[in-house]
Enzyme design. Structure first.
Site, PDB file in Angstrom:
ATOM      1  N   GLU A  17       0.824  -1.200   0.000  1.00  0.00           N
ATOM      2  CA  GLU A  17       0.000   0.000   0.000  1.00  0.00           C
ATOM      3  C   GLU A  17       0.865   1.261   0.000  1.00  0.00           C
ATOM      4  O   GLU A  17       1.980   1.249   0.525  1.00  0.00           O
ATOM      5  CB  GLU A  17      -0.924  -0.009   1.221  1.00  0.00           C
ATOM      6  CG  GLU A  17      -1.928  -1.133   1.110  1.00  0.00           C
ATOM      7  CD  GLU A  17      -2.798  -1.322   2.326  1.00  0.00           C
ATOM      8  OE1 GLU A  17      -3.884  -1.894   2.156  1.00  0.00           O
ATOM      9  OE2 GLU A  17      -2.419  -0.909   3.428  1.00  0.00           O
TER      10      GLU A  17
ATOM     11  N   CYS B 288       0.150   5.112   8.208  1.00  0.00           N
ATOM     12  CA  CYS B 288       1.308   4.216   8.240  1.00  0.00           C
ATOM     13  C   CYS B 288       1.099   3.080   9.227  1.00  0.00           C
ATOM     14  O   CYS B 288       1.327   1.933   8.906  1.00  0.00           O
ATOM     15  CB  CYS B 288       2.561   4.994   8.597  1.00  0.00           C
ATOM     16  SG  CYS B 288       3.012   6.141   7.300  1.00  0.00           S
TER      17      CYS B 288
HETATM   18  N1  SAH Z   1       9.092   0.924  10.102  1.00  0.00           N
HETATM   19  C1  SAH Z   1       9.280   2.319  10.192  1.00  0.00           C
HETATM   20  C2  SAH Z   1       8.385   3.113   9.252  1.00  0.00           C
HETATM   21  C3  SAH Z   1       6.974   2.619   9.125  1.00  0.00           C
HETATM   22  S1  SAH Z   1       5.967   2.727  10.562  1.00  0.00           S
HETATM   23  C4  SAH Z   1       9.115   2.805  11.624  1.00  0.00           C
HETATM   24  O1  SAH Z   1       8.693   2.009  12.466  1.00  0.00           O
HETATM   25  O2  SAH Z   1       9.447   3.950  11.889  1.00  0.00           O
HETATM   26  C5  SAH Z   1       5.604   4.475  10.558  1.00  0.00           C
HETATM   27  C6  SAH Z   1       5.180   5.047  11.879  1.00  0.00           C
HETATM   28  O3  SAH Z   1       3.892   4.553  12.279  1.00  0.00           O
HETATM   29  C7  SAH Z   1       6.122   4.717  13.021  1.00  0.00           C
HETATM   30  O4  SAH Z   1       6.472   5.890  13.712  1.00  0.00           O
HETATM   31  C8  SAH Z   1       5.301   3.808  13.907  1.00  0.00           C
HETATM   32  O5  SAH Z   1       5.698   3.905  15.244  1.00  0.00           O
HETATM   33  C9  SAH Z   1       3.906   4.336  13.666  1.00  0.00           C
HETATM   34  N2  SAH Z   1       2.828   3.405  14.009  1.00  0.00           N
HETATM   35  C10 SAH Z   1       2.815   2.070  13.941  1.00  0.00           C
HETATM   36  N3  SAH Z   1       1.617   1.581  14.321  1.00  0.00           N
HETATM   37  C11 SAH Z   1       0.842   2.648  14.641  1.00  0.00           C
HETATM   38  C12 SAH Z   1      -0.510   2.804  15.071  1.00  0.00           C
HETATM   39  N4  SAH Z   1      -1.301   1.780  15.219  1.00  0.00           N
HETATM   40  N5  SAH Z   1      -0.949   4.060  15.298  1.00  0.00           N
HETATM   41  C13 SAH Z   1      -0.160   5.132  15.090  1.00  0.00           C
HETATM   42  N6  SAH Z   1       1.104   5.051  14.659  1.00  0.00           N
HETATM   43  C14 SAH Z   1       1.608   3.818  14.436  1.00  0.00           C
END
Ligand code: SAH
Ligand code: SF4
Length: 352
Positions: free
Chosen positions: A89, A332
């Protein structure tokens, strides 16, 4: 016969592939691809026989858009099906001024398995290639002009560093996007941060710290065991030293878990010596995700405000990202194709 897709290649790769066609033809094709052209037929400055020849020998895109979901706040989510039927996605986000940001994936699924993340709960399928990363941007470009790129979609970009760097080279080279307009978000892979820093690509870095309490971090983000906080701190300081930029630390706030006063103090201690802004992200609900046997819950507005105030009292600059706001984290954190359903129901937040 599997036909090679042209979108997402660098101009040099395209010139190579299209030989013996002259270089200016490859430049014309590249220009069309950069605009998100829908077909070879539409490349009107190529001769008709050439358009037909290219259409017979190549695919335009390796991915097909299997679904396009749109939200009232301007968010668009594309579900893409790759050549081997892997699903990923990509998201187009809109800020209050209408500026667009492309949120791109680097892996199908994610091996890091953070307990609060939908993508992490899917397991890991495979790394994406550089053209597959760039192609997401091209598909989104056909919807709107894009000002910024965030590598915050599915997967951990620094566990797919080679393809990530190749994609960055296409963005900043052939596609002319400024490095400062690209942000890479990592869960905190020390080796990857150091490698990226030494390449001096100039992209901005965001690190999903979540908490600076070492025990809690290891429970929430299993990757923290192999990447302990002191080493992560040093890697971030090294990145800052090499790139001279302010870093972003992201903290997804999980109701009643990482919003304690000791989490705020631990964050305060962690940021010493770093020039950072802490981005507080309200956890976006995903059903079925638990911590210590209890379902995760959203933090209350009060909880978020109190936590932000505790950080500000320590002189830390804080920004807040609410779910109904520009929605980057929402999109994300919730990305993930469920093979058993037609549509990813957790995206109802952004499709309402
Ligand atoms: N793997 C990388 C980039 C993708 S995740 C990382 O972890 O940074 C992107 C962002 O979404 C990250 O900051 C992560 O902590 C956040 N994230 C993951 N699950 C989430 C959720 N359920 N609600 C809000 N943010 C979330
Ligand atoms: Fe992977 Fe990032 Fe999700 Fe963690 S938050 S599982 S690193 S995509």
């Amino acid at each position: 016969m599997i036909r090679h897709a042209l979108a997402g290649l660098s101009l040099a790769e395209l010139q190579n592939l299209l030989q013996p066609l002259p270089a200016f033809r490859a430049r014309q094709v590249f220009h069309w691809l950069a605009q998100g052209v829908p077909s070879f037929e539409a490349m009107t400055d190529l001769t008709l026989p050439l358009r037909h020849d290219l259409a017979n020998r190549f695919l335009l895109y390796s991915a097909t858009v299997s679904q396009q979901l749109e939200d009232n706040d301007g968010t668009v989510k594309l579900q893409l099906s790759l050549q081997d039927n892997t699903r990923i996605e990509a998201v187009l986000l809109s800020d209050n001024e209408g500026r667009k940001t492309a949120c791109l994936s680097t892996q199908a699924g994610c091996p890091v398995a953070c307990v609060f993340c939908k993508t992490g709960s899917l397991g890991f399928s495979r790394n994406l290639s550089s053209p597959e990363i760039v192609e997401q941007f091209l598909h989104l470009s056909s919807i709107a002009d894009i000002a910024n790129i965030v590598i915050m979609g599915m997967g951990e970009p620094l566990l797919n560093l080679e393809a990530l760097c190749a994609a960055l080279a296409v963005f900043t080279g052939d596609l002319g996007i400024s490095r400062r307009r690209i942000t890479i978000s990592t869960s905190g892979i020390v080796k990857g941060i150091r490698e990226l820093a030494s390449k001096r690509l100039g992209a901005r870095l965001a690190c999903s710290l979540t908490t600076a309490d070492p025990t809690l971090r290891e429970q929430l983000m299993p990757i923290a065991r192999a990447n302990p906080l002191p080493r992560l701190h040093d890697a971030l300081a090294y990145y800052q030293q090499e790139q001279g930029q302010r870093l972003t630390l992201e903290a997804v706030l999980l109701g009643g878990i990482n919003t304690r006063e000791i989490d705020a103090r631990a964050l305060g201690a962690f940021v010493r010596g770093l020039d950072v802004v802490i981005n507080l992200i309200t956890w976006n609900p995903i059903s079925g995700l638990c911590f210590e046997g209890k379902p995760l819950r959203e933090p209350s507005r009060r909880e978020v405000e109190r936590f932000g105030a505790l950080l500000e009292q320590q002189g830390i600059q804080v920004t807040r990202r609410f779910r109904k706001g520009i929605g980057i984290a929402g999109a994300c954190g919730q990305l993930g194709f469920n093979p058993h359903k037609q549509m990813d129901t957790t995206m109802s937040d952004t499709t309402r």
